[in-house]
Enzyme design. Structure first.
Site, mmCIF file in Angstrom:
data_model
loop_
_atom_site.group_PDB
_atom_site.id
_atom_site.type_symbol
_atom_site.label_atom_id
_atom_site.label_comp_id
_atom_site.label_asym_id
_atom_site.label_seq_id
_atom_site.Cartn_x
_atom_site.Cartn_y
_atom_site.Cartn_z
ATOM 1 N N CYS A 103 0.655 -1.275 0.130
ATOM 2 C CA CYS A 103 -0.149 0.022 0.005
ATOM 3 C C CYS A 103 0.912 0.893 0.227
ATOM 4 C CB CYS A 103 -0.883 -0.086 1.110
ATOM 5 S SG CYS A 103 -2.265 1.036 0.691
ATOM 6 N N GLU A 149 -1.372 -9.812 3.331
ATOM 7 C CA GLU A 149 -1.817 -10.081 4.062
ATOM 8 C C GLU A 149 -2.651 -10.582 4.430
ATOM 9 O OE1 GLU A 149 -1.781 -5.367 5.575
ATOM 10 O OE2 GLU A 149 -0.779 -6.756 3.724
ATOM 11 N N HIS A 205 -3.541 -5.510 -0.051
ATOM 12 C CA HIS A 205 -2.388 -5.670 1.399
ATOM 13 C C HIS A 205 -2.951 -7.431 0.746
ATOM 14 C CE1 HIS A 205 -2.692 -2.352 3.847
ATOM 15 N NE2 HIS A 205 -4.007 -1.995 2.886
#
EC number: 6.3.4.2
Length: 547
Positions: free
Chosen positions: A380, A521, A519
């Protein structure tokens, strides 16, 4: 029709309700059941989207664009079940909905009260999707006795009363403090917590007792006697070396058996924990170690980057290495050389964030990784800073910056290589946003598709040229600078399907340097590590052999 398990907490916060809920969900899955997990939070924010990471930790984003509590990340990581907008609710959202209905006249002029209007709204939320799974696990945030949590406790009490007997149970998590001076575990805080719970009409069926010391048999008997819970329903929750040991540890203590017995399910279906035995083996038996720096601005609270830290652990499991994370405050080298702080690391990760604070340090971290050929993953804002670094130091746009920083300072200082996203396409709809819009829920949120360039590093990592990842941001890299940046070697290797929004950049002449606007993750799991984190840790492992 789902059976409901309501998970509550007492004595103190942060005992691990979310982890216990997630582990129980994994155990029920191991017995062949389908599960769904939910979080009910008493705070008055509509969602955690506008809350500081220092206040509440990270914001977990779902595929359908909900900004939720970080516990939903635990739920997904342990069960693999993708969370949805209808898996998270707060007091703020409940009251907001009730007041909107009142303004529309839905209540026909009646006096609006906590009971029944607020509690009914909570119960309606609990009913959503009840025919889709075998078990619905609902965690109530905060601790019993919190004044803001009372409507939720009353709602789940009513809900259990409305349901046929045997379809709802209550699991209560408490603390057994150990007094070193007397060498005793103290049961009184647990007794008082259960007393408080019973005073509002809820009797726990299962007690989970957090303890640093083994719980003697006589203490279990005492807890069972004074809390009106059977001794075999008093479950110990000890400190663990890894959270991914939790399903195995809770099974050893009999949590899944106690829960199924409370529902009258006998005999219990066979249990398959193969997945978690493998996860634990990878966690406890690494074959090496890598050091990775996370250069961020919220490093004082590790929960601000919870999903990133866990995704790195998953990448380590996939590569049979222990990932040693060191948190580096980006502000430290905003105005100084980054080298003394970043030398010795095998890889560098720069996560997301908002605002200008610490961004010059993040830009220097990207420069250090680029020039030293150290593996880099920018997420990001971390991608945007890598692009600004390339624009300033390689493409000679020396005043390159972000419109976000000019907006914050109120003066124009930069050429906006990163700009405020005014419109984009979501599904079949065009979404428009203005800088003056409310902050809450107005970002580009949720899952979006990206098209990867064939032959790129990121296409190799994913093994495909079409991906779907979760976003949470207001600012984008301006595609107008693509040609200028690609001319100096920064490849735009992932784009939105319409070709307007850059999703991924990478340096062509670098061993492993990737920046992503989304994102990744948020979709990583211990038994299914995200490809980017698996590849990033592998690059760190390869680099460790060269250092």
């Amino acid at each position: 029709m789902a059976r409901y398990i309501f998970i509550t907490g007492g004595v103190v916060s942060s005992l691990g309700k979310g982890l216990a809920s997630a582990a129980l969900g994994a155990l029920l899955q191991g017995r062949g059941y389908t599960v769904r997990l939910r979080k009910l939070d008493p705070y008055l924010n509509v969602d955690p989207g506008t809350m500081s990471p220092f206040e509440h930790g990270e914001v977990f984003v779902t595929d359908d664009g909900a900004e939720t509590d970080l516990d939903l990340g635990h739920y997904e990581r342990f069960t693999g079940v993708a969370a949805r907008n209808t898996d998270s609710i707060s007091s703020g959202r409940v009251y907001s909905t009730v007041l909107e209905k009142e303004r529309r006249g839905d209540y026909l002029g009646k006096t609006i009260q906590v009971i029944p209007h607020v509690t009914n709204e909570i119960k309606e939320f609990l009913h959503i999707g009840e025919n889709e799974v075998d078990f619905m696990l609902c965690e109530i945030g905060g601790t019993v006795g919190d004044i803001e949590g009372l409507p939720f406790f009353e709602a789940i009490r009513q809900f259990a009363q409305d349901k046929p007997r045997g379809e709802c149970i209550f699991m209560h998590l408490t603390l057994l403090p150990y007094l070193a001076a007397s060498g005793e575990l103290k049961t009184k805080p647990t007794q008082h917590s259960v007393k408080e719970l019973r005073s509002i009409g809820i009797a726990p069926d299962v007690l989970v007792c957090r303890s640093e010391q083994p719980i003697p048999e006589k203490e279990r008997e005492k807890i069972g006697l004074f809390c009106n819970v059977r001794k075999d329903k008093v479950i110990a929750a000890y400190d663990l070396k890894s959270i991914y040991e939790a399903p195995l540890a809770y099974h050893r203590e009999g949590l899944d058996t106690a829960v199924l017995d409370a529902f009258g399910i006998d005999p219990a279906p066979a249990l398959d924990l193969t997945r978690w035995v493998d996860v634990a083996d990878r966690a406890f038996n690494p074959e090496g170690e890598v050091k990775i720096a996370i250069v961020g601005k919220y490093t004082q609270l590790e929960d601000a980057y919870k999903s990133i830290a866990e995704a790195l652990v998953h990448g380590g499991m996939a590569n049979r290495v222990k990932v040693k994370i060191e948190w580096v405050d980006a502000e430290i080298f905003d105005t100084t050389d980054a080298a003394p702080y970043l030398e010795g690391f095998h890889a560098i990760l720069v996560p997301g964030g908002f605002g200008e604070r610490g961004t010059e340090g993040k830009i220097k971290a990207a420069e250090f990784a680029r020039t030293r050929k150290i593996p880099y993953l920018g997420i990001c804002l971390g991608m945007q800073m890598a692009v600004i670094e390339a624009a300033r130091n390689v493409a000679h746009l020396t005043d390159a910056g972000s419109e976000e920083f000019d907006q914050e300072s109120g003066e124009k200082r930069f050429t906006p290589v990163v700009y405020h996203l005014k419109e984009w396409v979501q599904g079949n709809h065009k979404i428009a946003r203005r800088l003056s819009d409310d902050k809450g829920g107005t970002m580009r949120l949720g899952a979006y598709t990206a098209t990867l360039k064939e032959g790129s590093k990121v296409a190799e990592v994913y093994g495909t040229t079409s991906i779907e990842e979760r976003h949470r941001h207001r600012y984008e890299v301006d595609v107008r600078y693509r040609e200028q940046l690609e001319a100096v070697g920064l490849q735009f290797s992932g784009m939105s399907p319409d070709g307007k929004l850059p999703e991924i950049v990478e340096w062509k002449d670098h061993p492993w340097f990737i920046g992503v606007q989304y994102h990744p993750e948020l979709k990583s799991k211990p038994f299914a590590p995200h490809p980017l984190f698996q590849g990033f840790v592998k690059a760190a492992k390869d680099n460790s052999r060269l250092v």
